[in-house]
Scaffold this motif. Sequence first.
Motif, PDB file in Angstrom:
ATOM      1  N   VAL A 226     -40.359   7.087  -8.585  1.00  0.00           N
ATOM      2  CA  VAL A 226     -40.225   8.003  -9.717  1.00  0.00           C
ATOM      3  C   VAL A 226     -38.769   8.459  -9.851  1.00  0.00           C
ATOM      4  N   SER A 227     -38.128   8.789  -8.723  1.00  0.00           N
ATOM      5  CA  SER A 227     -36.725   9.215  -8.744  1.00  0.00           C
ATOM      6  C   SER A 227     -35.819   8.093  -9.237  1.00  0.00           C
ATOM      7  N   ALA A 228     -36.133   6.859  -8.844  1.00  0.00           N
ATOM      8  CA  ALA A 228     -35.327   5.712  -9.286  1.00  0.00           C
ATOM      9  C   ALA A 228     -35.438   5.526 -10.795  1.00  0.00           C
ATOM     10  N   TYR A 229     -36.662   5.638 -11.308  1.00  0.00           N
ATOM     11  CA  TYR A 229     -36.860   5.494 -12.751  1.00  0.00           C
ATOM     12  C   TYR A 229     -36.180   6.622 -13.515  1.00  0.00           C
ATOM     13  N   GLU A 230     -36.189   7.835 -12.948  1.00  0.00           N
ATOM     14  CA  GLU A 230     -35.504   8.952 -13.597  1.00  0.00           C
ATOM     15  C   GLU A 230     -34.000   8.703 -13.672  1.00  0.00           C
ATOM     16  N   GLU A 231     -33.448   8.084 -12.623  1.00  0.00           N
ATOM     17  CA  GLU A 231     -32.029   7.726 -12.602  1.00  0.00           C
ATOM     18  C   GLU A 231     -31.710   6.763 -13.740  1.00  0.00           C
ATOM     19  N   LEU A 232     -32.546   5.745 -13.914  1.00  0.00           N
ATOM     20  CA  LEU A 232     -32.316   4.746 -14.961  1.00  0.00           C
ATOM     21  C   LEU A 232     -32.516   5.339 -16.355  1.00  0.00           C
ATOM     22  N   ARG A 233     -33.499   6.231 -16.465  1.00  0.00           N
ATOM     23  CA  ARG A 233     -33.734   6.869 -17.761  1.00  0.00           C
ATOM     24  C   ARG A 233     -32.536   7.730 -18.158  1.00  0.00           C
ATOM     25  N   ALA A 234     -31.927   8.438 -17.178  1.00  0.00           N
ATOM     26  CA  ALA A 234     -30.758   9.268 -17.456  1.00  0.00           C
ATOM     27  C   ALA A 234     -29.580   8.421 -17.925  1.00  0.00           C
ATOM     28  N   LEU A 235     -29.530   7.163 -17.471  1.00  0.00           N
ATOM     29  CA  LEU A 235     -28.462   6.261 -17.887  1.00  0.00           C
ATOM     30  C   LEU A 235     -28.741   5.609 -19.234  1.00  0.00           C
ATOM     31  N   GLY A 236     -29.935   5.867 -19.778  1.00  0.00           N
ATOM     32  CA  GLY A 236     -30.291   5.280 -21.072  1.00  0.00           C
ATOM     33  C   GLY A 236     -30.763   3.842 -20.981  1.00  0.00           C
ATOM     34  N   LEU A 237     -31.099   3.380 -19.780  1.00  0.00           N
ATOM     35  CA  LEU A 237     -31.517   1.982 -19.615  1.00  0.00           C
ATOM     36  C   LEU A 237     -32.999   1.770 -19.845  1.00  0.00           C
ATOM     37  N   ILE A 238     -33.798   2.802 -19.577  1.00  0.00           N
ATOM     38  CA  ILE A 238     -35.240   2.625 -19.724  1.00  0.00           C
ATOM     39  C   ILE A 238     -35.839   3.794 -20.491  1.00  0.00           C
ATOM     40  N   GLU A 239     -37.065   3.552 -20.982  1.00  0.00           N
ATOM     41  CA  GLU A 239     -37.836   4.585 -21.670  1.00  0.00           C
ATOM     42  C   GLU A 239     -39.169   4.713 -20.958  1.00  0.00           C
ATOM     43  N   ARG A 240     -39.601   5.920 -20.731  1.00  0.00           N
ATOM     44  CA  ARG A 240     -40.910   6.134 -20.096  1.00  0.00           C
ATOM     45  C   ARG A 240     -41.909   6.509 -21.178  1.00  0.00           C
ATOM     46  N   MET A 241     -42.902   5.638 -21.381  1.00  0.00           N
ATOM     47  CA  MET A 241     -43.913   5.834 -22.422  1.00  0.00           C
ATOM     48  C   MET A 241     -45.179   6.407 -21.795  1.00  0.00           C
ATOM     49  N   GLN A 242     -45.619   7.560 -22.313  1.00  0.00           N
ATOM     50  CA  GLN A 242     -46.813   8.207 -21.792  1.00  0.00           C
ATOM     51  C   GLN A 242     -48.008   7.265 -21.867  1.00  0.00           C
ATOM     52  N   GLY A 243     -48.618   6.994 -20.722  1.00  0.00           N
ATOM     53  CA  GLY A 243     -49.816   6.162 -20.673  1.00  0.00           C
ATOM     54  C   GLY A 243     -49.557   4.672 -20.597  1.00  0.00           C
ATOM     55  N   SER A 244     -48.308   4.244 -20.789  1.00  0.00           N
ATOM     56  CA  SER A 244     -48.057   2.797 -20.747  1.00  0.00           C
ATOM     57  C   SER A 244     -46.901   2.426 -19.823  1.00  0.00           C
ATOM     58  N   GLY A 245     -46.504   3.337 -18.919  1.00  0.00           N
ATOM     59  CA  GLY A 245     -45.495   3.011 -17.926  1.00  0.00           C
ATOM     60  C   GLY A 245     -44.074   3.046 -18.479  1.00  0.00           C
ATOM     61  N   SER A 246     -43.190   2.306 -17.838  1.00  0.00           N
ATOM     62  CA  SER A 246     -41.762   2.297 -18.196  1.00  0.00           C
ATOM     63  C   SER A 246     -41.361   0.952 -18.771  1.00  0.00           C
ATOM     64  N   ARG A 247     -40.516   0.994 -19.800  1.00  0.00           N
ATOM     65  CA  ARG A 247     -40.004  -0.222 -20.433  1.00  0.00           C
ATOM     66  C   ARG A 247     -38.484  -0.149 -20.506  1.00  0.00           C
ATOM     67  N   VAL A 248     -37.858  -1.309 -20.537  1.00  0.00           N
ATOM     68  CA  VAL A 248     -36.425  -1.378 -20.776  1.00  0.00           C
ATOM     69  C   VAL A 248     -36.166  -0.916 -22.202  1.00  0.00           C
ATOM     70  N   SER A 249     -35.157  -0.090 -22.377  1.00  0.00           N
ATOM     71  CA  SER A 249     -34.863   0.436 -23.704  1.00  0.00           C
ATOM     72  C   SER A 249     -34.691  -0.704 -24.699  1.00  0.00           C
ATOM     73  N   SER A 250     -35.348  -0.578 -25.845  1.00  0.00           N
ATOM     74  CA  SER A 250     -35.245  -1.616 -26.865  1.00  0.00           C
ATOM     75  C   SER A 250     -33.876  -1.607 -27.544  1.00  0.00           C
ATOM     76  N   ASP A 251     -33.149  -0.489 -27.402  1.00  0.00           N
ATOM     77  CA  ASP A 251     -31.815  -0.386 -27.992  1.00  0.00           C
ATOM     78  C   ASP A 251     -30.809  -0.102 -26.877  1.00  0.00           C
ATOM     79  N   ILE A 252     -30.881  -0.948 -25.840  1.00  0.00           N
ATOM     80  CA  ILE A 252     -30.116  -0.692 -24.621  1.00  0.00           C
ATOM     81  C   ILE A 252     -28.618  -0.569 -24.887  1.00  0.00           C
ATOM     82  N   TRP A 253     -28.089  -1.296 -25.873  1.00  0.00           N
ATOM     83  CA  TRP A 253     -26.661  -1.243 -26.164  1.00  0.00           C
ATOM     84  C   TRP A 253     -26.327  -0.210 -27.251  1.00  0.00           C
ATOM     85  N   GLY A 254     -27.349   0.409 -27.839  1.00  0.00           N
ATOM     86  CA  GLY A 254     -27.098   1.359 -28.912  1.00  0.00           C
ATOM     87  C   GLY A 254     -26.820   0.629 -30.220  1.00  0.00           C
ATOM     88  N   LEU A 255     -26.844   1.353 -31.308  1.00  0.00           N
ATOM     89  CA  LEU A 255     -26.632   0.727 -32.612  1.00  0.00           C
ATOM     90  C   LEU A 255     -25.267   0.064 -32.710  1.00  0.00           C
TER      91      LEU A 255
END
Length: 489
Positions: A55-84
């Motif tokens: 959980v701490s590792a995923y929080e680290e990645l989420r803070a970096l904007g690399l992943i998104e945590r979706m309620q009920g469906s786990g964690s996914r790599v950000s679909s806009d990882i590089w930004g617009l």
Amino acid sequence: MPVWNEPKRRRPALYKQIAQDLERRISSGEFPPGSKLPSERTLAKEWNVNRSTVVSAYEELRALGLIERMQGSGSRVSSDIWGLARHRLPNWPKLVENGAFLPNAPLLRHIRKETLDHDLIDFASGELSPDLFPAASFRRILSEQPFDWQLGYDHPQGSPELRAIIAEHVRQERGINATPSSILITSGAQQALYLVIQCLLKPGDAVAIEDPSYCYSLRSFRSAGLKLCYLPVDRDGINPDDILALHREHRLKMVFLNPHFQNPTGATLSPARKQRVLELSAELGIPVIEDDPYSMTAFSGTPVPTLKSLDRNGTVLYISSLTKIIASGLRIGWVIGPQTVIERLADAKQQVDFGHSIFPQWVAHQFLRSPDYEGHMDHLRAALHARRERFVKALREKLGNEVELFLPEGGIHLWCRFRNELDGNAVLTEAIRRGVVFVPGNVLGTDKHAIRFTFGRAEEKSIEEGIQRFAEAYREAVQNFSRTSDPLC
């Protein structure tokens, strides 16, 4: 003989290792934008860790904007990882951690921060008290002397005028025969040491330093990947036979010595030991780096003979500065040595800062050649001697035979060894709470029962009060240590 080997760099916490591994897998395309990442349970089993670590590792990645945590469906790599605009913030914490040049020891950083942030009685900083600077002389120089030096880049080795007067200064007062071409002006002695380490040594080389010593606290040695071998210091300095023993075992490439009123013990290398060091240096071909900031502060008024002044074989590289005798803020130091070495160090300094600032060189030149210099030195020696005496008197009154004092005959430091088992860090914590700061011995060497006071930094009016606060902190820490060490507690 004791030897210190560079330990492997401490591995990051497990959650950071997991986060770094996932970041690499995302960057490589193993987990492309929008893809689902392993569940927390799966990853915990894979790494054999608790789920909370994942959980701490995923929080680290989420803070970096690399992943998104979706309620009920786990964690996914950000679909806009590089930004617009395909922008992504650098991982500054990771860059800071992985840099090759190591930060200062945490305890030294803590001492510096506390000293800067709070109004503490300062027995820690390795410099003169502001009231010992020749401020009136500097004001007179700046107001009365016309500045007529050029304002472009100076000579790679520093101002020819300043080097000429330093050559005369070390000849008259330190017995060293030097020419201006054998001198390099540096930003204090610490830059001189850094240049020597970077230019004349390579990773894996074994070097000998005193224990305890100022060099022990310098990260420059560890950043360069050197193997540090220790030379124990007694009241007469290091034992030259230890150099020979260490060389036989480790093939020393250099020996670093602070032979006069040594930092932190105040010891002065005896004449017989000086001669033996020079004999061994010539016999074995090992350069000796003589760091000499204090020889001019001898309370007797008679400077002690430097190693360089006794060197007949050209094996000593001599480093000194005006930091401990005039003003630390000038940042004027120098190296004296063979021309090939000086040219190599000057080339490296040019790469770092394009040469020393002309203004402090001009001020130093004017002051060294002024009639004020000699009077300042006489006043400085008397003032330092008086402060040492007040320090010793206060320590003996407050702590009696609980502490063994190593009385220096010059310099600015007082080394104290305590007879009780001592946790220097705990004493420091208590002392800071009471408004006084010093340097625990374990920062400067392997002796955990000692501390260093800098009497040259202390204002006279604050010495007794500072020692009173220290004594209270010491006794509180000793009592706490005794309680926690008692097996019945």
